[in-house]
Scaffold this active site. Structure first.
Site, PDB file in Angstrom:
ATOM      1  N   GLY A  14     -36.360 -34.997 -18.704  1.00  0.00           N
ATOM      2  CA  GLY A  14     -35.099 -34.507 -19.247  1.00  0.00           C
ATOM      3  C   GLY A  14     -34.998 -33.011 -19.477  1.00  0.00           C
ATOM      4  O   GLY A  14     -34.261 -32.576 -20.362  1.00  0.00           O
ATOM      5  N   ASN A  36     -33.505 -30.977 -17.525  1.00  0.00           N
ATOM      6  CA  ASN A  36     -32.119 -30.611 -17.191  1.00  0.00           C
ATOM      7  C   ASN A  36     -31.155 -31.027 -18.298  1.00  0.00           C
ATOM      8  O   ASN A  36     -30.187 -30.328 -18.582  1.00  0.00           O
ATOM      9  CB  ASN A  36     -31.710 -31.221 -15.846  1.00  0.00           C
ATOM     10  CG  ASN A  36     -32.215 -30.387 -14.687  1.00  0.00           C
ATOM     11  OD1 ASN A  36     -31.707 -29.296 -14.437  1.00  0.00           O
ATOM     12  ND2 ASN A  36     -33.231 -30.882 -14.004  1.00  0.00           N
ATOM     13  N   ILE A  94     -30.058 -44.758  -7.087  1.00  0.00           N
ATOM     14  CA  ILE A  94     -28.859 -44.493  -6.281  1.00  0.00           C
ATOM     15  C   ILE A  94     -27.755 -45.435  -6.734  1.00  0.00           C
ATOM     16  O   ILE A  94     -27.957 -46.652  -6.822  1.00  0.00           O
ATOM     17  CB  ILE A  94     -29.172 -44.658  -4.777  1.00  0.00           C
ATOM     18  CG1 ILE A  94     -30.147 -43.549  -4.339  1.00  0.00           C
ATOM     19  CG2 ILE A  94     -27.889 -44.619  -3.952  1.00  0.00           C
ATOM     20  CD1 ILE A  94     -30.645 -43.672  -2.924  1.00  0.00           C
ATOM     21  N   ASN A 111     -24.384 -34.409  -9.582  1.00  0.00           N
ATOM     22  CA  ASN A 111     -25.833 -34.621  -9.491  1.00  0.00           C
ATOM     23  C   ASN A 111     -26.508 -33.293  -9.210  1.00  0.00           C
ATOM     24  O   ASN A 111     -25.948 -32.446  -8.510  1.00  0.00           O
ATOM     25  CB  ASN A 111     -26.142 -35.598  -8.344  1.00  0.00           C
ATOM     26  CG  ASN A 111     -27.635 -35.822  -8.163  1.00  0.00           C
ATOM     27  OD1 ASN A 111     -28.357 -36.074  -9.142  1.00  0.00           O
ATOM     28  ND2 ASN A 111     -28.112 -35.735  -6.942  1.00  0.00           N
ATOM     29  N   HIS A 132     -29.740 -31.751  -7.343  1.00  0.00           N
ATOM     30  CA  HIS A 132     -30.792 -32.093  -6.382  1.00  0.00           C
ATOM     31  C   HIS A 132     -31.691 -30.866  -6.184  1.00  0.00           C
ATOM     32  O   HIS A 132     -31.180 -29.760  -5.979  1.00  0.00           O
ATOM     33  CB  HIS A 132     -30.175 -32.529  -5.047  1.00  0.00           C
ATOM     34  CG  HIS A 132     -31.214 -32.953  -4.068  1.00  0.00           C
ATOM     35  ND1 HIS A 132     -31.884 -34.160  -4.178  1.00  0.00           N
ATOM     36  CD2 HIS A 132     -31.761 -32.314  -3.006  1.00  0.00           C
ATOM     37  CE1 HIS A 132     -32.775 -34.245  -3.216  1.00  0.00           C
ATOM     38  NE2 HIS A 132     -32.725 -33.136  -2.492  1.00  0.00           N
ATOM     39  N   ASP A 162     -26.762 -38.058  -1.931  1.00  0.00           N
ATOM     40  CA  ASP A 162     -26.799 -36.599  -1.815  1.00  0.00           C
ATOM     41  C   ASP A 162     -25.767 -36.062  -0.821  1.00  0.00           C
ATOM     42  O   ASP A 162     -25.914 -34.944  -0.314  1.00  0.00           O
ATOM     43  CB  ASP A 162     -28.204 -36.093  -1.438  1.00  0.00           C
ATOM     44  CG  ASP A 162     -29.228 -36.377  -2.528  1.00  0.00           C
ATOM     45  OD1 ASP A 162     -28.866 -36.346  -3.711  1.00  0.00           O
ATOM     46  OD2 ASP A 162     -30.399 -36.636  -2.185  1.00  0.00           O
ATOM     47  N   ALA A 193     -33.243 -21.974 -10.771  1.00  0.00           N
ATOM     48  CA  ALA A 193     -32.003 -22.543 -10.223  1.00  0.00           C
ATOM     49  C   ALA A 193     -31.422 -23.680 -11.076  1.00  0.00           C
ATOM     50  O   ALA A 193     -30.327 -23.544 -11.634  1.00  0.00           O
ATOM     51  CB  ALA A 193     -32.244 -23.025  -8.797  1.00  0.00           C
TER      52      ALA A 193
HETATM   53  C1  GAR Z   1     -35.375 -32.399 -11.370  1.00  0.00           C
HETATM   54  O1  GAR Z   1     -36.067 -31.497 -10.563  1.00  0.00           O
HETATM   55  C2  GAR Z   1     -34.161 -32.934 -10.649  1.00  0.00           C
HETATM   56  O2  GAR Z   1     -33.526 -31.987  -9.834  1.00  0.00           O
HETATM   57  C3  GAR Z   1     -34.793 -34.011  -9.803  1.00  0.00           C
HETATM   58  O3  GAR Z   1     -35.766 -34.591 -10.637  1.00  0.00           O
HETATM   59  C4  GAR Z   1     -36.202 -33.653 -11.619  1.00  0.00           C
HETATM   60  C5  GAR Z   1     -35.969 -34.244 -12.993  1.00  0.00           C
HETATM   61  O4  GAR Z   1     -36.463 -33.426 -13.996  1.00  0.00           O
HETATM   62  N1  GAR Z   1     -33.813 -34.940  -9.353  1.00  0.00           N
HETATM   63  C6  GAR Z   1     -33.911 -35.591  -8.197  1.00  0.00           C
HETATM   64  O5  GAR Z   1     -34.840 -35.468  -7.432  1.00  0.00           O
HETATM   65  C7  GAR Z   1     -32.745 -36.515  -7.899  1.00  0.00           C
HETATM   66  N2  GAR Z   1     -32.708 -36.859  -6.497  1.00  0.00           N
HETATM   67  P1  GAR Z   1     -35.944 -33.518 -15.500  1.00  0.00           P
HETATM   68  O6  GAR Z   1     -36.024 -34.970 -15.921  1.00  0.00           O
HETATM   69  O7  GAR Z   1     -36.946 -32.668 -16.252  1.00  0.00           O
HETATM   70  O8  GAR Z   1     -34.542 -32.972 -15.562  1.00  0.00           O
END
Ligand code: GAR
Length: 199
Positions: free
Chosen positions: A13, A15, A94, A109, A111, A152, A181
């Site tokens: 989590g 993000n 998905i 989303n 990515h 995606d 990013a």
């Molecule tokens: C992040 O890098 C996100 O972009 C990726 O998983 C990670 C989750 O980190 N998402 C995907 O690959 C989705 N296809 P987080 O739980 O620390 O945010």
């Protein structure tokens, strides 16, 4: 008016944390995170939600009896909380076309690559960065896009490039992509989408 945001998570989590921080700093002000949904028991993201006083709900596909039942429960929960915008932030499932069709231009989303590279089914988390390193690209990055029936494949909202450096491992590259990013792009794009729907 402020849009009600649900953040869907599966893991650490970071993000989600970037969104919470953006809300506190005012970068995200046209929407409010009013719900966090996890599809994994014990996801650390739920702790982050708790600390920020945001309600957290766990919905387990296996326990509910499959993808259709999971999506039905998810839809019900989103309606209960009067959600306007859904942000997939490290959400590793998905969503079906039936579900995404109910939320046109309302699901975002993040990515961790520059779509259309290293994306689609099977490309998630560290696998994406491993694939970028295996291919030997010198630039990767992150993409925020709307979610539709194609994994995606929805319209791109924002992208940011990040350098790949000699000696990178998937973990090192993941961290750089997040810092340079993802954590910047996702709050900005969420604000832009919330602002648009509040007009
Ligand atoms: C992040 O890098 C996100 O972009 C990726 O998983 C990670 C989750 O980190 N998402 C995907 O690959 C989705 N296809 P987080 O739980 O620390 O945010």
């Amino acid at each position: 008016m402020s849009a009600n945001i649900a953040v869907l998570v599966s893991g650490g989590g970071t993000n989600l944390q970037a969104l919470i921080d953006a809300q506190e700093s005012g970068i995200l002000h046209s929407g409010k995170i009013t719900l966090v949904v996890s599809n994994a028991a014990g996801a650390y993201a739920l702790e982050r939600a708790k600390k920020a006083n945001i309600p957290g709900v766990t919905l387990l596909k296996k326990q509910l009896g499959g993808q259709a039942a999971f999506e039905e429960a998810l839809q019900k929960t989103l309606e209960e909380y009067h959600i306007d915008v859904i942000v997939l932030a490290g959400f590793m499932t998905i969503l079906s076309g039936d579900f995404t069709a109910k939320w046109p231009r309302r699901i975002l989303n993040i990515h961790p690559a520059l779509i259309p590279s290293f994306c689609g089914e099977g490309f998630y988390g560290l696998k994406v960065h491993q694939a970028a390193l295996d291919y030997g690209v010198k630039v990767t990055g992150a993409t925020v896009h709307y979610v539709n029936h194609i994994p995606d494949g929805g319209e791109i909202i924002a992208q940011k490039a990040v350098e790949v450096l000699p000696g990178d491992t998937p973990e090192i590259l993941q961290r750089r992509v997040m810092e340079q990013a993802e954590w910047i792009l996702l709050p900005q794009a969420t604000e832009a989408v919330c602002k648009e729907i509040c007009q």
